[in-house]
Structures are given as C-alpha cells and as structure tokens.
Design a protein around this motif. Sequence first.
Motif, mmCIF file in Angstrom:
data_model
loop_
_atom_site.group_PDB
_atom_site.id
_atom_site.type_symbol
_atom_site.label_atom_id
_atom_site.label_comp_id
_atom_site.label_asym_id
_atom_site.label_seq_id
_atom_site.Cartn_x
_atom_site.Cartn_y
_atom_site.Cartn_z
ATOM 1 N N HIS A 161 0.864 -1.186 0.000
ATOM 2 C CA HIS A 161 0.000 0.000 0.000
ATOM 3 C C HIS A 161 0.897 1.232 0.000
ATOM 4 N N THR A 162 0.732 2.079 -1.010
ATOM 5 C CA THR A 162 1.519 3.307 -1.127
ATOM 6 C C THR A 162 0.616 4.530 -1.098
ATOM 7 N N HIS A 163 1.210 5.671 -0.880
ATOM 8 C CA HIS A 163 0.514 6.951 -0.973
ATOM 9 C C HIS A 163 1.089 7.708 -2.173
ATOM 10 N N SER A 164 1.106 7.046 -3.306
ATOM 11 C CA SER A 164 1.708 7.580 -4.531
ATOM 12 C C SER A 164 0.989 8.848 -4.982
ATOM 13 N N PRO A 165 1.734 9.945 -5.194
ATOM 14 C CA PRO A 165 1.097 11.242 -5.427
ATOM 15 C C PRO A 165 0.208 11.334 -6.667
ATOM 16 N N TYR A 166 0.630 10.804 -7.794
ATOM 17 C CA TYR A 166 -0.198 10.914 -8.988
ATOM 18 C C TYR A 166 -1.430 10.032 -8.897
ATOM 19 N N ALA A 167 -1.291 8.859 -8.335
ATOM 20 C CA ALA A 167 -2.452 7.981 -8.160
ATOM 21 C C ALA A 167 -3.456 8.615 -7.200
ATOM 22 N N VAL A 168 -2.973 9.201 -6.111
ATOM 23 C CA VAL A 168 -3.867 9.873 -5.174
ATOM 24 C C VAL A 168 -4.563 11.042 -5.866
ATOM 25 N N ALA A 169 -3.825 11.833 -6.626
ATOM 26 C CA ALA A 169 -4.431 12.963 -7.336
ATOM 27 C C ALA A 169 -5.532 12.488 -8.285
ATOM 28 N N LEU A 170 -5.245 11.463 -9.072
ATOM 29 C CA LEU A 170 -6.265 10.963 -10.004
ATOM 30 C C LEU A 170 -7.476 10.407 -9.279
ATOM 31 N N SER A 171 -7.265 9.815 -8.103
ATOM 32 C CA SER A 171 -8.397 9.256 -7.356
ATOM 33 C C SER A 171 -9.375 10.334 -6.920
ATOM 34 N N LEU A 172 -8.924 11.569 -6.880
ATOM 35 C CA LEU A 172 -9.792 12.688 -6.525
ATOM 36 C C LEU A 172 -10.502 13.270 -7.746
ATOM 37 N N LEU A 173 -10.098 12.823 -8.927
ATOM 38 C CA LEU A 173 -10.640 13.348 -10.179
ATOM 39 C C LEU A 173 -11.446 12.331 -10.977
ATOM 40 N N GLU A 174 -11.197 11.043 -10.743
ATOM 41 C CA GLU A 174 -11.808 9.987 -11.547
ATOM 42 C C GLU A 174 -12.299 8.845 -10.654
ATOM 43 N N ASP A 175 -13.227 8.059 -11.192
ATOM 44 C CA ASP A 175 -13.743 6.891 -10.459
ATOM 45 C C ASP A 175 -13.057 5.595 -10.865
ATOM 46 N N VAL A 176 -12.415 5.599 -12.023
ATOM 47 C CA VAL A 176 -11.614 4.485 -12.509
ATOM 48 C C VAL A 176 -10.418 5.101 -13.202
#
Length: 186
Positions: A87-102
């Motif tokens: 489990h990571t707190h990867s910055p780009y993945a976290v950012a996209l998770s706030l913008l997209e559902d998939v």
Amino acid sequence: MIWMEIARFGKKLVEQGLTGSRFGNISVLTEDGIIITCTGSMLDDIDERQVVLVERDGECADDSLASCETPVHRAIYRSTDARAVIHTHSPYAVALSLLEDVVMPIDSEGIAFLGEMPVVDGQFGSEKLASAVSDALMDHRACIARGHGVFAKGGDLRDAYITASMAEHSSKIRYLVRWGRVAPKD
C-alpha cells in the motif's frame, strides 16, 4: 528472512517516490499468518522490530502493533490469490483518485500489464475500505483508495512492487496528459 525482503522493498518504494517514508505498509502471507509492517514504521528503515505477525482470519493481540490497514490486508488475502500486498501513498495515483472513479492507463505498458484501476471509497483501516479494496482486487492487480493511495497485490513482494510501481507510472502519464501541459498525438 521475510522482514529483510520487506525492508528491501520498503526502501525501494521510498527511493522511487512511490510513497513517503512514514506512509504506506507492506505485508506477506505466510503459513503462520500475515507478516505486516508496524504502525508508524518508516518504510525506508525497516528492521525486524518494525514487522509483526498477525492472524490471517481475525483480530489478535498484535493488531495493536500492526499497521492500521491490517483489516484491509486481511480482506485481500481472504478474497484473492495474493501472497503479498503493498500500500503506497503515490502522489499521482492519489491525485487521479480525486478526479476519476476508474483510472484507465493510457501508456502501452499500463494497458498491457496493469489494466484499469478502480477507485474505491472508505476511511483508512475501516471495514468499508477493506471490503471495497478486496472486492476490487478480485479482478484487478491494483486499486486506489480515494484520496489515500494504491493497494497492489502480487504473488510475492517483487510482483506487488512492480504492480505498485506501474500503478504510479501509469497514473503519472495519465495525469500529465489529461491535466498537465502534455497533449496527446491523434
């Protein structure tokens, strides 16, 4: 020794910018249970005192030492064929998770080897998150907890690390193309 493998991949995660030192967790399923990083561990400075063995199928006394995400790891092991979870707190993945559902990779490697990453909801360490992540990982190699980070499964730590790394790489490419200054070619 399993803790040494966990330490090796924890260091790689931080060195590659896939998570901060104090964020994220790593586990491995063994015959005796789940070996998981302790709460508050620095992933780039793991030794045998920063991992703990917990029960696979239910709470135990050492849960108080283990990562707060232990319920999520347990649910993944119960629902999937995973032998390791990162489990990571990867910055780009976290950012996209706030913008997209998939998050659908648009880079060739992500398309071929990773596939889509569902974005799931739930407070960290909660049963709701455990259920959502384990459901998502039944059919996907990785998913992203909204605003929180990537959960990547693998047959071993190397496999889970590659998946976590691909998840952030594909997220970065997608983010830069969709919201950055890079325009895709038609």
